[in-house]
Design a protein around this motif. Structure first.
Motif, PDB file in Angstrom:
ATOM      1  N   SER A 103       0.822  -1.214   0.000  1.00  7.96           N
ATOM      2  CA  SER A 103       0.000   0.000   0.000  1.00  7.96           C
ATOM      3  C   SER A 103       0.850   1.254   0.000  1.00  7.96           C
ATOM      4  O   SER A 103       0.323   2.363  -0.155  1.00  7.96           O
ATOM      5  N   GLY A 104       2.155   1.109   0.181  1.00 10.00           N
ATOM      6  CA  GLY A 104       3.046   2.261   0.209  1.00 10.00           C
ATOM      7  C   GLY A 104       4.487   1.807   0.120  1.00 10.00           C
ATOM      8  O   GLY A 104       4.802   0.776  -0.495  1.00 10.00           O
ATOM      9  N   THR A 105       5.386   2.550   0.747  1.00 15.43           N
ATOM     10  CA  THR A 105       6.816   2.239   0.731  1.00 15.43           C
ATOM     11  C   THR A 105       7.151   1.322   1.901  1.00 15.43           C
ATOM     12  O   THR A 105       7.035   1.720   3.057  1.00 15.43           O
ATOM     13  N   LYS A 106       7.588   0.093   1.608  1.00 12.01           N
ATOM     14  CA  LYS A 106       7.883  -0.872   2.658  1.00 12.01           C
ATOM     15  C   LYS A 106       9.271  -0.600   3.238  1.00 12.01           C
ATOM     16  O   LYS A 106      10.276  -0.658   2.528  1.00 12.01           O
ATOM     17  N   VAL A 107       9.318  -0.286   4.545  1.00 10.30           N
ATOM     18  CA  VAL A 107      10.590   0.046   5.192  1.00 10.30           C
ATOM     19  C   VAL A 107      10.937  -0.916   6.321  1.00 10.30           C
ATOM     20  O   VAL A 107      12.060  -0.872   6.855  1.00 10.30           O
ATOM     21  N   GLY A 108      10.028  -1.778   6.719  1.00  6.27           N
ATOM     22  CA  GLY A 108      10.316  -2.737   7.774  1.00  6.27           C
ATOM     23  C   GLY A 108      10.353  -2.105   9.153  1.00  6.27           C
ATOM     24  O   GLY A 108       9.963  -0.946   9.354  1.00  6.27           O
ATOM     25  N   ASN A 109      10.822  -2.855  10.125  1.00  6.06           N
ATOM     26  CA  ASN A 109      10.900  -2.365  11.500  1.00  6.06           C
ATOM     27  C   ASN A 109      12.002  -1.325  11.642  1.00  6.06           C
ATOM     28  O   ASN A 109      13.101  -1.477  11.088  1.00  6.06           O
ATOM     29  N   ALA A 110      11.718  -0.258  12.378  1.00  4.87           N
ATOM     30  CA  ALA A 110      12.683   0.821  12.562  1.00  4.87           C
ATOM     31  C   ALA A 110      13.754   0.409  13.563  1.00  4.87           C
ATOM     32  O   ALA A 110      13.446  -0.078  14.653  1.00  4.87           O
ATOM     33  N   GLU A 111      15.013   0.612  13.175  1.00  5.01           N
ATOM     34  CA  GLU A 111      16.155   0.359  14.053  1.00  5.01           C
ATOM     35  C   GLU A 111      17.109   1.541  13.977  1.00  5.01           C
ATOM     36  O   GLU A 111      17.363   2.077  12.889  1.00  5.01           O
ATOM     37  N   LEU A 112      17.632   1.960  15.114  1.00  4.64           N
ATOM     38  CA  LEU A 112      18.629   3.024  15.191  1.00  4.64           C
ATOM     39  C   LEU A 112      19.847   2.513  15.923  1.00  4.64           C
ATOM     40  O   LEU A 112      19.757   2.119  17.096  1.00  4.64           O
ATOM     41  N   PHE A 113      20.976   2.461  15.220  1.00 10.29           N
ATOM     42  CA  PHE A 113      22.247   2.009  15.795  1.00 10.29           C
ATOM     43  C   PHE A 113      22.094   0.632  16.446  1.00 10.29           C
ATOM     44  O   PHE A 113      22.601   0.363  17.539  1.00 10.29           O
ATOM     45  N   GLY A 114      21.346  -0.244  15.756  1.00 15.65           N
ATOM     46  CA  GLY A 114      21.185  -1.610  16.215  1.00 15.65           C
ATOM     47  C   GLY A 114      20.103  -1.818  17.257  1.00 15.65           C
ATOM     48  O   GLY A 114      19.840  -2.957  17.657  1.00 15.65           O
ATOM     49  N   MET A 115      19.434  -0.747  17.705  1.00 16.15           N
ATOM     50  CA  MET A 115      18.387  -0.868  18.715  1.00 16.15           C
ATOM     51  C   MET A 115      17.025  -0.859  18.053  1.00 16.15           C
ATOM     52  O   MET A 115      16.749  -0.035  17.178  1.00 16.15           O
ATOM     53  N   ASP A 116      16.160  -1.778  18.466  1.00 19.53           N
ATOM     54  CA  ASP A 116      14.806  -1.846  17.934  1.00 19.53           C
ATOM     55  C   ASP A 116      13.981  -0.719  18.547  1.00 19.53           C
ATOM     56  O   ASP A 116      13.728  -0.693  19.766  1.00 19.53           O
ATOM     57  N   VAL A 117      13.563   0.229  17.693  1.00 19.09           N
ATOM     58  CA  VAL A 117      12.734   1.346  18.167  1.00 19.09           C
ATOM     59  C   VAL A 117      11.394   1.342  17.447  1.00 19.09           C
ATOM     60  O   VAL A 117      10.756   2.385  17.303  1.00 19.09           O
ATOM     61  N   ASN A 118      10.966   0.183  16.992  1.00 16.18           N
ATOM     62  CA  ASN A 118       9.722   0.060  16.249  1.00 16.18           C
ATOM     63  C   ASN A 118       8.552   0.545  17.091  1.00 16.18           C
ATOM     64  O   ASN A 118       8.352   0.092  18.230  1.00 16.18           O
ATOM     65  N   ASN A 119       7.773   1.446  16.532  1.00 15.52           N
ATOM     66  CA  ASN A 119       6.645   2.018  17.266  1.00 15.52           C
ATOM     67  C   ASN A 119       5.570   0.975  17.555  1.00 15.52           C
ATOM     68  O   ASN A 119       4.858   1.079  18.557  1.00 15.52           O
ATOM     69  N   GLY A 120       5.447  -0.038  16.692  1.00 14.75           N
ATOM     70  CA  GLY A 120       4.413  -1.041  16.905  1.00 14.75           C
ATOM     71  C   GLY A 120       4.655  -1.883  18.136  1.00 14.75           C
ATOM     72  O   GLY A 120       3.710  -2.249  18.847  1.00 14.75           O
ATOM     73  N   THR A 121       5.910  -2.212  18.414  1.00  7.13           N
ATOM     74  CA  THR A 121       6.226  -3.067  19.567  1.00  7.13           C
ATOM     75  C   THR A 121       6.832  -2.295  20.729  1.00  7.13           C
ATOM     76  O   THR A 121       6.726  -2.725  21.883  1.00  7.13           O
ATOM     77  N   HIS A 122       7.491  -1.151  20.442  1.00  8.27           N
ATOM     78  CA  HIS A 122       8.119  -0.360  21.505  1.00  8.27           C
ATOM     79  C   HIS A 122       7.786   1.129  21.295  1.00  8.27           C
ATOM     80  O   HIS A 122       8.678   1.930  20.976  1.00  8.27           O
ATOM     81  N   PRO A 123       6.540   1.520  21.463  1.00 10.49           N
ATOM     82  CA  PRO A 123       6.188   2.929  21.227  1.00 10.49           C
ATOM     83  C   PRO A 123       6.907   3.897  22.159  1.00 10.49           C
ATOM     84  O   PRO A 123       7.150   5.047  21.781  1.00 10.49           O
ATOM     85  N   GLN A 124       7.255   3.449  23.364  1.00 14.44           N
ATOM     86  CA  GLN A 124       7.975   4.342  24.274  1.00 14.44           C
ATOM     87  C   GLN A 124       9.341   4.713  23.704  1.00 14.44           C
ATOM     88  O   GLN A 124       9.779   5.865  23.818  1.00 14.44           O
ATOM     89  N   ARG A 125      10.012   3.758  23.099  1.00 17.37           N
ATOM     90  CA  ARG A 125      11.337   4.040  22.535  1.00 17.37           C
ATOM     91  C   ARG A 125      11.229   5.024  21.363  1.00 17.37           C
ATOM     92  O   ARG A 125      12.046   5.941  21.245  1.00 17.37           O
ATOM     93  N   TRP A 126      10.228   4.812  20.499  1.00 20.17           N
ATOM     94  CA  TRP A 126      10.080   5.736  19.364  1.00 20.17           C
ATOM     95  C   TRP A 126       9.695   7.133  19.862  1.00 20.17           C
ATOM     96  O   TRP A 126      10.097   8.135  19.275  1.00 20.17           O
TER      97      TRP A 126
END
Length: 605
Positions: free
Chosen positions: A308-331
């Protein structure tokens, strides 16, 4: 429909041209005070005009609904872009020309739809979805380029400008507020509240871009969410097509949004006010219709997959999972860091030399140019900074999900964000804090859903708050908090009392030796009126030359032409034997050809 439109146009033309009320309405648009001295009430005339305009809009809705259905998005699109384009072609003053503009826009869109395949073959493009929506924007842009001016005439009157904050940063207040939010985020908020908080922070970053562009520089742009979407598309494309990590794609997306922001700035070089708002909104709709709706450009069809759009996968910053779906506090922490950095940047910009140039241009473009400030350069700079900030917000919003969907960058969001900025305080960086809860899907929405249990009333409440702010305190909540509550903050040592710096620099302005000014056979015409006719004189160094004549003789027009504020019809100008006829007012001022004004042209801020 054509017959009804012709009849309405003729009636409106006759009413405004021959009736006393119609003439009074036209007069009120030019000078309310003069109309009052003749016994007319501008408020009653304004109310009548609003009622008449509302009735005409209702008639248009009745005629449109059988063709398009009852769609708020479609109706708003027609009003904000297509109808505004027609009105702009009519100069906002001629009903017959507006009717002609409507036919030009409508038939232009229909022609493009009919020959879309031929246009795609001509450009060698497989898919040009929504290209017909570019017709109104191109017409608007053409009209603005032809009619616009780099500098306004001396008769130009600016709108009331919002008050500005000082730009001073309270480090204790910043640390305390961030600490409280982090405490609530990890100890009180559940995942839904954490997700709503990062939506509010992202919206607040967009508001910061509006503070820079509209609050500081006075450029009313309604295209910030389109720029946010461009930043998201650029960063998402790097991740999808080049498998680039987010920590590299994010800064590249921010930087590459700046050229798009400069595209938005081009109309601002020759227009201002409501016309600029229309053209930036039209450009935003064009990007939405042409770019964000093209599945090939956004990468929805890539490597055999269809999304439906641009597929980017789970967000990671410097090896840390910051995906809003599973870790909204981190994002949310990522968004908070970005918001604090942007807020500090905007506050520091307010206090800087560049910030003072922005404010000078927003207050008086003519006076700024007379001091050697490049009005064009200042506008380009403001659009660049605002585009970078908006691009960052767009990327943060995009990577909240594994697939970037571009409906969330609807151009109407830009209108909402300007409203939020007004609520918080358009001239205050801290105003973004008070704007943030109003974002749709933010903490305000969560409050209405979870606490008040009243569902989708957040947009209505936000609109009511905006109306109250406009009527009661137009400078926003931040002005009340920072100015009227400042003594309390000083007693709590949250802010410091400002100390005036009495030390002046040894030299205020670098000396410039202007030399000899020569004016040969200068002629200036405005339409069929000759204001200056074949004037020649020389001014030697150290010499004072007076221009003597009655009102309307053309004295000020000569000064305007010599200093670059009016383009001569003929004649020559030289400074130290160098021709300066093609020089801008800014370049002439920097070379020593400076001026003052009959009306003082002071900078109130």
């Amino acid at each position: 429909i054509i017959g009804i439109t012709f009849v309405v146009t003729i009636l409106l033309w006759a009413f405004t041209r021959y009736s006393r009320v119609g003439l009074a309405i036209s007069a009120t648009a030019q000078n309310e005070q003069a109309v009052q001295t003749m016994g007319w009430s501008p408020n009653k005339l304004s109310a009548f005009t609003w009622g008449l305009g509302g009735g005409l809009a209702g008639l248009a809705g009745v005629l449109l609904a059988p063709l398009t259905g009852l769609s708020t998005i479609t109706f708003t699109l027609i009003v904000t872009v297509t109808a505004m384009a027609a009105a702009l072609l009519g100069g906002f003053r001629s009903f017959p020309l507006t009717l002609l503009g409507g036919f030009v826009v409508g038939f232009g869109e229909a022609w493009v739809v009919r020959h879309r395949m031929d246009i795609q073959d001509f450009f060698g493009v497989e898919n040009l979805t929504g290209i017909e929506r570019a017709i109104p924007f191109l017409l608007i842009l053409l009209v603005l380029v032809v009619r616009g001016r780099g500098l306004p005439l001396r008769s130009h009157i600016t709108d009331r400008l919002p008050k500005l904050g000082t730009g001073r940063i309270s480090i204790p207040g910043l640390l305390i507020a961030s600490g409280v939010l982090l405490f609530l985020l990890f100890s009180v908020m559940d995942d839904r509240w954490a997700a709503a908080t990062n939506v509010s922070l992202i919206s607040a970053i967009v508001v910061l871009s509006i503070v820079v562009l509209t609050g500081y520089a006075g450029q009313l742009s309604l295209g910030q969410w389109a720029l946010a979407g461009c930043g998201a598309l650029i960063a998402g494309s790097f991740v999808l097509r080049a498998d680039m990590p987010l920590e590299l794609a994010l800064p590249l997306g921010v930087l590459l949004t700046i050229p798009v922001g400069l595209l938005f700035a081009l109309p601002a070089l020759r227009t201002r006010g409501v016309n600029l708002a229309i053209v930036t909104l039209g450009l935003g709709f064009t990007i939405q219709a042409v770019v964000f709706s093209n599945i090939d450009w956004i990468g929805a069809r890539f490597n055999g997959e269809f999304n439906s759009g641009t597929k980017v996968g789970n967000a990671e910053l410097f090896g840390m999972d910051v995906n809003n779906g599973t870790h909204p506090q981190r994002w949310t922490v990522v968004c908070l860091v970005a918001f604090v950095l942007c807020g500090v940047l905007v506050a520091n910009l307010r206090r800087s030399r560049t910030g003072r140039r922005l404010i000078a241009v927003r207050t008086n473009e003519r006076a700024a140019a007379s001091l050697g400030i490049s009005v064009f350069g200042v506008k380009l700079y403001a659009f660049s900074v605002a585009a970078a900030i908006a691009g960052l917000a767009g990327i943060l919003l995009a990577f909240r999900a594994t697939v970037i969907t571009y409906e969330q960058y609807n151009p109407l969001q830009s209108i909402f964000s300007v409203g939020w900025a007004v609520i918080g305080g358009l001239g205050f960086a801290v105003g973004a804090v008070f704007s943030a809860p109003n974002a749709i899907g933010g903490v305000g929405t969560r409050f209405f859903d979870d606490v008040l249990n009243v569902g989708n009333w957040d947009a209505l409440v936000g609109g009511v708050i905006l109306l109250i702010i406009i009527v009661v305190h137009q400078d926003g909540i931040a002005e009340v908090v920072t100015h009227q509550m400042r003594p309390m903050f000083e007693r709590l040592h949250l802010v410091r009392r400002p100390v005036a710096d009495t030390k002046l620099p040894d030299r205020l302005i670098e000396p410039v030796i202007a030399g000899t000014l020569a004016v040969q056979h200068l002629t200036v015409r405005f339409g069929g009126v000759t204001a200056v006719d074949d004037v020649s004189f020389d001014v030697q160094p150290g010499e004072v030359v007076g221009l003597i004549g009655p009102n309307g003789a053309g004295k000020t027009t000569i000064i305007d032409a010599v200093t670059g504020f009016v383009k001569p019809s003929s004649g020559g100008l030289s400074l130290n034997d160098a021709p300066i006829g093609r020089w801008s007012a800014t370049k002439r001022a920097r070379r020593g050809l400076r001026r003052s004004f009959q009306s003082l042209e002071l900078f109130d801020d």
